[in-house]
Design a protein around this motif. Structure first.
Motif, PDB file in Angstrom:
ATOM      1  N   GLU B 224      10.738  21.795 -14.085  1.00 44.27           N
ATOM      2  CA  GLU B 224       9.675  22.697 -13.867  1.00 44.27           C
ATOM      3  C   GLU B 224       9.132  22.632 -12.725  1.00 44.27           C
ATOM      4  O   GLU B 224       8.880  21.545 -12.261  1.00 44.27           O
ATOM      5  CB  GLU B 224       8.585  22.546 -15.142  1.00 44.27           C
ATOM      6  N   PRO B 225       8.341  23.592 -12.366  1.00 46.17           N
ATOM      7  CA  PRO B 225       7.758  23.745 -10.934  1.00 46.17           C
ATOM      8  C   PRO B 225       6.632  22.385 -11.060  1.00 46.17           C
ATOM      9  O   PRO B 225       6.110  22.277 -11.654  1.00 46.17           O
ATOM     10  CB  PRO B 225       6.981  25.127 -10.775  1.00 46.17           C
ATOM     11  N   LYS B 226       6.581  21.956  -9.729  1.00 47.31           N
ATOM     12  CA  LYS B 226       5.758  20.822  -9.516  1.00 47.31           C
ATOM     13  C   LYS B 226       5.850  19.607 -10.404  1.00 47.31           C
ATOM     14  O   LYS B 226       5.022  18.597 -10.159  1.00 47.31           O
ATOM     15  CB  LYS B 226       4.385  21.221  -9.440  1.00 47.31           C
ATOM     16  N   ALA B 227       6.928  19.541 -11.212  1.00 43.37           N
ATOM     17  CA  ALA B 227       6.766  18.362 -12.241  1.00 43.37           C
ATOM     18  C   ALA B 227       6.825  17.071 -11.304  1.00 43.37           C
ATOM     19  O   ALA B 227       7.679  17.079 -10.350  1.00 43.37           O
ATOM     20  CB  ALA B 227       8.128  18.395 -12.822  1.00 43.37           C
ATOM     21  N   LEU B 228       6.334  15.913 -11.787  1.00 49.63           N
ATOM     22  CA  LEU B 228       6.391  14.741 -11.041  1.00 49.63           C
ATOM     23  C   LEU B 228       7.636  14.246 -11.511  1.00 49.63           C
ATOM     24  O   LEU B 228       7.776  13.875 -12.454  1.00 49.63           O
ATOM     25  CB  LEU B 228       5.396  13.817 -11.363  1.00 49.63           C
ATOM     26  N   ILE B 229       8.610  13.542 -10.496  1.00 50.21           N
ATOM     27  CA  ILE B 229       9.820  12.883 -10.935  1.00 50.21           C
ATOM     28  C   ILE B 229      10.033  12.158  -9.747  1.00 50.21           C
ATOM     29  O   ILE B 229      10.038  12.325  -8.695  1.00 50.21           O
ATOM     30  CB  ILE B 229      10.903  14.340 -10.742  1.00 50.21           C
ATOM     31  N   GLY B 230      10.231  10.953 -10.365  1.00 57.70           N
ATOM     32  CA  GLY B 230      10.743   9.771  -9.378  1.00 57.70           C
ATOM     33  C   GLY B 230      10.985   8.441 -10.049  1.00 57.70           C
ATOM     34  O   GLY B 230      10.801   8.162 -11.220  1.00 57.70           O
ATOM     35  N   PHE B 231      11.498   7.519  -9.297  1.00 58.43           N
ATOM     36  CA  PHE B 231      11.889   6.179  -9.809  1.00 58.43           C
ATOM     37  C   PHE B 231      10.536   5.528 -10.072  1.00 58.43           C
ATOM     38  O   PHE B 231      10.133   4.947 -10.934  1.00 58.43           O
ATOM     39  CB  PHE B 231      12.697   5.565  -8.901  1.00 58.43           C
ATOM     40  N   ALA B 232       9.860   5.119  -8.825  1.00 54.03           N
ATOM     41  CA  ALA B 232       8.814   4.070  -9.062  1.00 54.03           C
ATOM     42  C   ALA B 232       7.524   4.912  -8.860  1.00 54.03           C
ATOM     43  O   ALA B 232       7.500   6.156  -8.496  1.00 54.03           O
ATOM     44  CB  ALA B 232       8.681   3.060  -7.729  1.00 54.03           C
ATOM     45  N   GLY B 233       6.258   4.393  -9.145  1.00 51.26           N
ATOM     46  CA  GLY B 233       5.184   5.088  -9.112  1.00 51.26           C
ATOM     47  C   GLY B 233       4.681   5.113  -7.608  1.00 51.26           C
ATOM     48  O   GLY B 233       4.805   4.398  -6.724  1.00 51.26           O
TER      49      GLY B 233
END
Lengths: 317, 289
Positions: B224-233
């Motif tokens: 979804e648009p602008k969703a936060l996606i990543g491995f580490a904070g």
């Protein structure tokens, strides 16, 4: 000079005392050999007492000992004709993961290990044993290569976690780890993974989806480091010692929970006390594990791995 | 003294002005305030747009059941494994209470809702994580529910769609949480080996152990648009590399630019997109003969 850990202090003090007396006997006329013998017996008992009753936090300290043997130390001791193979063929070569081909006795194998450094200079090169995506992708490339040539795969786990850096995120750290998990699930050759020091988070698991998952007696393995968990859950990373106990991260705990398939014994006081003897223990464990999967076809190995991980979890219905 | 009066009034002001967080956090009621553009929206209108701000396109967090409503043909979704119960395997202090209170709050047994339903008539198995339940973190039950729905899909030869919304692994279950990453992976591998489709949809947030397992390995990865996606904070990375990260770091758009996603899909066209993808995979396979 070996680094002394806090819980070992009584032993070191006694050792110093014995040394002092021994020096005194050689330089003076007084014979103290009786006293020295008595102290030596006491030292033996003390060592047994302390090293056989190590608290989780003591083990964490031993697992992080700067002189603790690294993947390459073990590889050179245990395997013959090791040829290191580099690069992920996509972006680069990550020195935090080493891998290659070698003989294990008469058997050609692929061996992969997370590699930390011994001193600051080497640690900078090895990124403190915290891999980037290209490290995991190199590992996967070597595993697929092993599968092509029907070689068993030996993985040595030793990391505080996958590197939490900007470049790592840009190159898909999550995807690299995730891809390894799913591809390792399908490998048609035996995979033996051994936690030799620290085994934290997905960064450890990314070379840990194995038929046999083993741990060295003083290694630890968990979803996050005790410091990380303490800082997130209790908002105080100085509570790491208590967290190490609460999270059940040691080899005996993980064996009790049925997560690992065995514990590789360590030399008294920790692997750094005698790397050669430690290598022999690891060699024996690998021999045993490989024997267990001898003659098993690819599908059965995949099935075996499936069943091993399928049933992990505690809940009620 | 005048000065006393001045400080006094200032103090009083600080009591009556809500904190910065509270200003963003308009309680559910008649009106909802968009945290991005501050637009005040009628809450019932917001549901009509699938909880997307009509002014700035901000995608509000959704509960798992709200997603079911937006996604499946009415009355077709049947949930699975709602009876599984979380234990406290490490005897972690206050863990049981926290899970219990989130279960009451959300009406879910755990941080994921699983089941089978129809999208414009096409049958699909689905797992929808709910970030309102322990930040959508994955412990034994979340891992088990996802594994079971994937296995059900393998058995029935259905596509799997997983909506991720998770901060990562559930720390209170220690190593067991970590191993859920392996468990879901071995199940997905079997599904994949039978040439079945897996669509991963990443929503706010998809991080840590969830991002580093099933969420990243869809045949098709959407977000979804602008969703936060990543491995580490973000905070951990900033402390590690000692630099300020750009504001778009770890957004869906960032991941698209860096080759981790097939597409960023607006919530308004999610159902239609999923339908098209599923349909493209369920038509008879083209034969060269």
């Amino acid at each position: 000079m070996s680094k002394t850990l806090a819980f070992e202090e009584p032993i070191i003090k006694l050792q110093e005392k014995i040394k002092e007396l021994e020096e005194f006997t050689t330089t003076s006329e007084v014979d103290l050999s009786d006293e020295i013998e008595k102290l030596k017996t006491r030292l033996k008992n003390l060592e047994k007492d302390i090293y056989e009753n190590m608290e989780p936090w003591d083990r964490v300290q031993v697992a992080r000992h700067p002189q603790r043997p690294t993947s390459l130390d073990y590889i050179n001791e245990i395997f013959d004709d090791f040829i290191e193979l580099h690069g992920d063929r996509v972006f680069g070569d990550d020195a935090a993961i080493v891998g290659g081909i070698a003989f294990f006795g008469e058997i050609p194998v692929t061996v992969i290990g997370e590699q930390r450094g011994r001193d600051t200079k080497e640690n900078v090169k090895r990124n403190f044993g915290m891999p980037h995506p290209e490290g995991y992708r190199k590992a996967l490339r070597l595993m697929k290569q092993a599968e092509k040539f029907q070689r068993p795969i030996i993985c040595l786990i030793d990391t505080k976690g996958a590197y939490p850096g900007k470049a790592a995120e840009e190159r898909g750290q999550s995807e690299a780890i995730a891809r390894n998990l799913i591809e390792m699930a399908g490998l048609k050759v035996p995979v033996i993974s051994i936690v030799i020091g620290e085994g934290a988070s997905g960064g450890a698991l990314a070379i840990g989806v194995a038929n046999h998952l083993l741990m060295l007696e003083n290694s630890w393995c968990s979803v996050i480091s005790p410091e990380g968990a303490a800082s997130i859950l209790w908002r105080d990373s100085s509570l790491a010692k208590q967290m190490a106990e609460a999270m059940k991260i040691t080899a005996p705990h993980l064996e009790e929970m049925g997560i690992i398939d065995g514990i590789v014994p360590e030399v008294m006081g920790g692997a750094h006390r005698n790397p050669k003897a430690q290598s022999a223990f690891i060699k024996e464990a690998i021999e045993k594990s490989l024997a267990a999967f001898k003659g098993m076809d690819g599908e059965s190995l995949v099935q075996d791995r499936y069943e091993k991980y399928r049933n992990v979890g505690v809940f009620s219905e | 003294m005048i000065r006393d009066l001045f400080t006094k009034s200032k103090k009083k002001q600080s009591i009556t002005i809500p904190s910065k967080d509270a200003q963003h956090d308009v309680p559910e009621g008649l009106m909802t305030k968009c945290p991005e553009c501050k637009e005040i929206i009628l809450t019932k209108d917001l549901m009509k747009t699938a909880k997307v701000c009509p002014k700035c396109d901000h995608h509000f967090k959704m509960t798992a059941w709200e997603r079911v409503e937006c996604l499946f043909d009415e009355g077709t979704f049947v949930s699975m494994d709602d009876h599984l119960k979380t234990e406290n395997p490490l005897q972690f202090p206050s863990y049981t209470e926290k899970v219990k209170s989130d279960a009451e709050k959300t009406g879910l047994n755990e941080a994921v809702l699983t089941g089978i339903g129809r999208i414009n008539g096409c049958e699909a198995a689905v797992a929808i994580m709910d970030a309102h339940f322990r930040m959508g973190s994955m412990g034994s039950v979340v891992g088990e529910k996802i594994t079971r729905v994937v296995e059900k899909a393998t058995e029935l030869r259905l596509p799997v769609i997983i909506f991720s919304a998770s901060g990562g692994a559930r720390m209170q279950e220690g190593i067991l949480s970590l191993m859920q990453m392996a468990k879901t992976s071995v199940a997905l591998k079997r599904h994949a080996d039978r040439n079945l489709l897996f669509i991963s949809v990443m929503t706010y947030p998809t991080t840590g152990g969830v991002s580093a397992s099933f969420a990243s390995v869809g045949d098709i990865n959407l977000a979804e648009p602008k969703a936060l996606i990543g491995f580490a904070g973000r905070r951990v990375i900033e402390q590690t590399v000692r630099e300020k990260l750009p504001s778009d770091f770890q957004t869906a758009e960032f991941q698209l630019t860096h080759g981790q996603l097939d597409a960023v899909v607006h919530r308004g066209s999610m159902k239609d997109t999923l339908f098209k993808i599923v349909r493209l995979h369920t038509k008879e396979v083209y034969s060269h003969e």
